[in-house]
Design a protein around this motif. Structure first.
Motif, PDB file in Angstrom:
ATOM      1  N   LEU A   1     -61.250  36.973  43.048  1.00 24.22           N
ATOM      2  CA  LEU A   1     -59.824  37.204  43.241  1.00 24.22           C
ATOM      3  C   LEU A   1     -59.306  36.201  44.266  1.00 24.22           C
ATOM      4  O   LEU A   1     -59.813  36.146  45.389  1.00 24.22           O
ATOM      5  N   GLU A   2     -58.332  35.400  43.855  1.00 26.49           N
ATOM      6  CA  GLU A   2     -57.712  34.432  44.754  1.00 26.49           C
ATOM      7  C   GLU A   2     -56.276  34.858  44.984  1.00 26.49           C
ATOM      8  O   GLU A   2     -55.558  35.209  44.036  1.00 26.49           O
ATOM      9  N   VAL A   3     -55.839  34.821  46.249  1.00 28.12           N
ATOM     10  CA  VAL A   3     -54.489  35.247  46.596  1.00 28.12           C
ATOM     11  C   VAL A   3     -53.814  34.143  47.408  1.00 28.12           C
ATOM     12  O   VAL A   3     -54.368  33.661  48.391  1.00 28.12           O
ATOM     13  N   ASP A   4     -52.622  33.744  46.965  1.00 28.15           N
ATOM     14  CA  ASP A   4     -51.779  32.820  47.722  1.00 28.15           C
ATOM     15  C   ASP A   4     -50.751  33.683  48.437  1.00 28.15           C
ATOM     16  O   ASP A   4     -49.956  34.372  47.797  1.00 28.15           O
ATOM     17  N   LEU A   5     -50.769  33.666  49.773  1.00 28.56           N
ATOM     18  CA  LEU A   5     -49.947  34.581  50.558  1.00 28.56           C
ATOM     19  C   LEU A   5     -48.831  33.827  51.264  1.00 28.56           C
ATOM     20  O   LEU A   5     -49.066  32.784  51.886  1.00 28.56           O
ATOM     21  N   ARG A   6     -47.634  34.362  51.184  1.00 31.86           N
ATOM     22  CA  ARG A   6     -46.460  33.821  51.882  1.00 31.86           C
ATOM     23  C   ARG A   6     -45.887  34.915  52.770  1.00 31.86           C
ATOM     24  O   ARG A   6     -45.757  36.058  52.355  1.00 31.86           O
ATOM     25  N   LYS A   7     -45.532  34.536  53.990  1.00 29.64           N
ATOM     26  CA  LYS A   7     -44.968  35.490  54.943  1.00 29.64           C
ATOM     27  C   LYS A   7     -43.546  35.076  55.280  1.00 29.64           C
ATOM     28  O   LYS A   7     -43.255  33.895  55.489  1.00 29.64           O
ATOM     29  N   LYS A   8     -42.656  36.068  55.325  1.00 26.88           N
ATOM     30  CA  LYS A   8     -41.276  35.816  55.708  1.00 26.88           C
ATOM     31  C   LYS A   8     -40.859  36.902  56.692  1.00 26.88           C
ATOM     32  O   LYS A   8     -41.093  38.086  56.462  1.00 26.88           O
ATOM     33  N   VAL A   9     -40.251  36.494  57.818  1.00 25.51           N
ATOM     34  CA  VAL A   9     -39.770  37.444  58.812  1.00 25.51           C
ATOM     35  C   VAL A   9     -38.248  37.378  58.816  1.00 25.51           C
ATOM     36  O   VAL A   9     -37.665  36.300  58.916  1.00 25.51           O
ATOM     37  N   ARG A  10     -37.618  38.545  58.699  1.00 23.64           N
ATOM     38  CA  ARG A  10     -36.155  38.630  58.711  1.00 23.64           C
ATOM     39  C   ARG A  10     -35.728  39.495  59.884  1.00 23.64           C
ATOM     40  O   ARG A  10     -36.426  40.425  60.263  1.00 23.64           O
ATOM     41  N   THR A  11     -34.558  39.199  60.402  1.00 18.62           N
ATOM     42  CA  THR A  11     -33.969  40.040  61.435  1.00 18.62           C
ATOM     43  C   THR A  11     -32.595  40.493  60.963  1.00 18.62           C
ATOM     44  O   THR A  11     -31.938  39.819  60.172  1.00 18.62           O
ATOM     45  N   SER A  12     -32.193  41.652  61.436  1.00 18.30           N
ATOM     46  CA  SER A  12     -30.898  42.186  61.036  1.00 18.30           C
ATOM     47  C   SER A  12     -30.312  43.019  62.156  1.00 18.30           C
ATOM     48  O   SER A  12     -30.902  43.147  63.228  1.00 18.30           O
ATOM     49  N   ASN A  13     -29.159  43.584  61.901  1.00 20.10           N
ATOM     50  CA  ASN A  13     -28.478  44.460  62.854  1.00 20.10           C
ATOM     51  C   ASN A  13     -28.175  43.751  64.179  1.00 20.10           C
ATOM     52  O   ASN A  13     -28.493  44.246  65.244  1.00 20.10           O
ATOM     53  N   THR A  14     -27.576  42.581  64.108  1.00 20.97           N
ATOM     54  CA  THR A  14     -27.193  41.861  65.309  1.00 20.97           C
ATOM     55  C   THR A  14     -25.936  42.497  65.887  1.00 20.97           C
ATOM     56  O   THR A  14     -24.983  42.784  65.160  1.00 20.97           O
ATOM     57  N   ALA A  15     -25.949  42.734  67.194  1.00 22.79           N
ATOM     58  CA  ALA A  15     -24.790  43.348  67.852  1.00 22.79           C
ATOM     59  C   ALA A  15     -24.542  42.660  69.186  1.00 22.79           C
ATOM     60  O   ALA A  15     -25.447  42.111  69.806  1.00 22.79           O
ATOM     61  N   LYS A  16     -23.311  42.675  69.626  1.00 22.78           N
ATOM     62  CA  LYS A  16     -22.938  42.109  70.932  1.00 22.78           C
ATOM     63  C   LYS A  16     -23.385  43.054  72.035  1.00 22.78           C
ATOM     64  O   LYS A  16     -23.249  44.267  71.928  1.00 22.78           O
ATOM     65  N   ILE A  17     -23.895  42.462  73.113  1.00 19.35           N
ATOM     66  CA  ILE A  17     -24.289  43.228  74.293  1.00 19.35           C
ATOM     67  C   ILE A  17     -23.041  43.359  75.185  1.00 19.35           C
ATOM     68  O   ILE A  17     -22.084  42.625  75.037  1.00 19.35           O
ATOM     69  N   ALA A  18     -23.086  44.242  76.144  1.00 13.70           N
ATOM     70  CA  ALA A  18     -21.970  44.692  76.976  1.00 13.70           C
ATOM     71  C   ALA A  18     -20.864  43.661  77.249  1.00 13.70           C
ATOM     72  O   ALA A  18     -19.703  43.921  76.989  1.00 13.70           O
ATOM     73  N   ASP A  19     -21.197  42.466  77.765  1.00 14.20           N
ATOM     74  CA  ASP A  19     -20.133  41.539  78.136  1.00 14.20           C
ATOM     75  C   ASP A  19     -19.592  40.735  76.954  1.00 14.20           C
ATOM     76  O   ASP A  19     -18.600  40.038  77.085  1.00 14.20           O
ATOM     77  N   GLY A  20     -20.232  40.829  75.795  1.00 14.08           N
ATOM     78  CA  GLY A  20     -19.719  40.176  74.598  1.00 14.08           C
ATOM     79  C   GLY A  20     -20.194  38.755  74.397  1.00 14.08           C
ATOM     80  O   GLY A  20     -19.947  38.165  73.359  1.00 14.08           O
ATOM     81  N   ASP A  21     -20.869  38.153  75.383  1.00 15.83           N
ATOM     82  CA  ASP A  21     -21.335  36.780  75.248  1.00 15.83           C
ATOM     83  C   ASP A  21     -22.731  36.682  74.637  1.00 15.83           C
ATOM     84  O   ASP A  21     -23.122  35.639  74.143  1.00 15.83           O
ATOM     85  N   ILE A  22     -23.499  37.741  74.706  1.00 12.33           N
ATOM     86  CA  ILE A  22     -24.887  37.716  74.239  1.00 12.33           C
ATOM     87  C   ILE A  22     -25.014  38.626  73.021  1.00 12.33           C
ATOM     88  O   ILE A  22     -24.517  39.743  73.025  1.00 12.33           O
ATOM     89  N   SER A  23     -25.689  38.128  71.998  1.00 11.59           N
ATOM     90  CA  SER A  23     -25.991  38.948  70.825  1.00 11.59           C
ATOM     91  C   SER A  23     -27.461  39.315  70.844  1.00 11.59           C
ATOM     92  O   SER A  23     -28.295  38.532  71.287  1.00 11.59           O
ATOM     93  N   ARG A  24     -27.784  40.500  70.388  1.00  4.76           N
ATOM     94  CA  ARG A  24     -29.163  40.949  70.348  1.00  4.76           C
ATOM     95  C   ARG A  24     -29.470  41.520  68.974  1.00  4.76           C
ATOM     96  O   ARG A  24     -28.670  42.257  68.411  1.00  4.76           O
ATOM     97  N   THR A  25     -30.642  41.196  68.452  1.00  6.26           N
ATOM     98  CA  THR A  25     -31.091  41.718  67.170  1.00  6.26           C
ATOM     99  C   THR A  25     -31.979  42.925  67.426  1.00  6.26           C
ATOM    100  O   THR A  25     -32.904  42.861  68.233  1.00  6.26           O
ATOM    101  N   PHE A  26     -31.697  44.024  66.742  1.00  2.00           N
ATOM    102  CA  PHE A  26     -32.401  45.269  67.013  1.00  2.00           C
ATOM    103  C   PHE A  26     -33.512  45.587  66.011  1.00  2.00           C
ATOM    104  O   PHE A  26     -34.356  46.406  66.288  1.00  2.00           O
TER     105      PHE A  26
END
Length: 184
Positions: free
Chosen positions: A80-105
């Motif tokens: 059995l031969e397996v070709d593996l691909r990995k993908k990392v996604r981020t979502s749910n980006t929101a502004k932090i308190a002062d509005g200048d910094i965004s954070r992904t949760f």
């Protein structure tokens, strides 16, 4: 009145008998082997090295699942031969308190495996396919916690992908008859 109750009871009995006979006609077949033996048709399969960290975890889980918890066979006729691909996604980006910094949760690890099962002696391709598995994780502001959470999600996705690939292989190998070796 008495005859109505008796007819109702007889109708229930007949209906119950019909339902039971219908259920008796349903059949369930085992995933491995035939109805006579538990795991008679399980083929010895060698799993090729995959290369990455996720690939190591996937290979380890595939060897465990395919061989019933035992180690990989020495001279298996199938690979059995397996070709593996990995993908990392981020979502749910929101502004932090002062509005200048965004954070992904939230983050998601996707592992996509393209597998090929080969007969080593004949070079015949027995089964091919592509399967995917996903695992979600929480993204922390601490770098170590973020890395650890992503690695845990990668491990979960590798385990799930191994289960999915083994199920796909079992479905394809259910009716596979290995070529007969004729003694000369």
């Amino acid at each position: 009145m008495w005859s109505y109750d008796r007819a109702k009871s007889a109708l229930r009995t007949i209906l119950g008998a019909l339902v039971l006979s219908w259920l008796a006609a349903c059949t369930v077949q085992p995933l491995y082997g035939t109805a006579g033996g538990p795991t008679a048709n399980r083929l010895p399969i060698e799993v090729a090295d995959i290369g990455t960290r996720a690939g190591f975890m996937l290979r380890d889980e595939l060897v465990f699942l395919i061989n019933g918890g035992r180690s990989q066979p020495n001279a298996a006729p199938f690979r059995l031969e397996v070709d593996l691909r990995k993908k990392v996604r981020t979502s749910n980006t929101a502004k932090i308190a002062d509005g200048d910094i965004s954070r992904t949760f939230a983050g998601q690890v996707e592992l996509r495996g393209t597998y090929t099962l080969l007969n080593i002696e004949t070079g015949e391709t027995i089964a091919t396919g592509q399967r995917r598995a996903f695992a979600q994780y929480d993204r922390s502001t601490q770098l170590y916690a973020l890395r650890s959470a992503e690695e845990d999600a990668e491990e979960d996705a590798a385990r799930e992908l191994a289960r999915i690939i083994v199920l796909a292989l079992n479905a394809k190998l259910k009716n596979y008859a290995p070529p007969q070796v004729v003694a000369k």
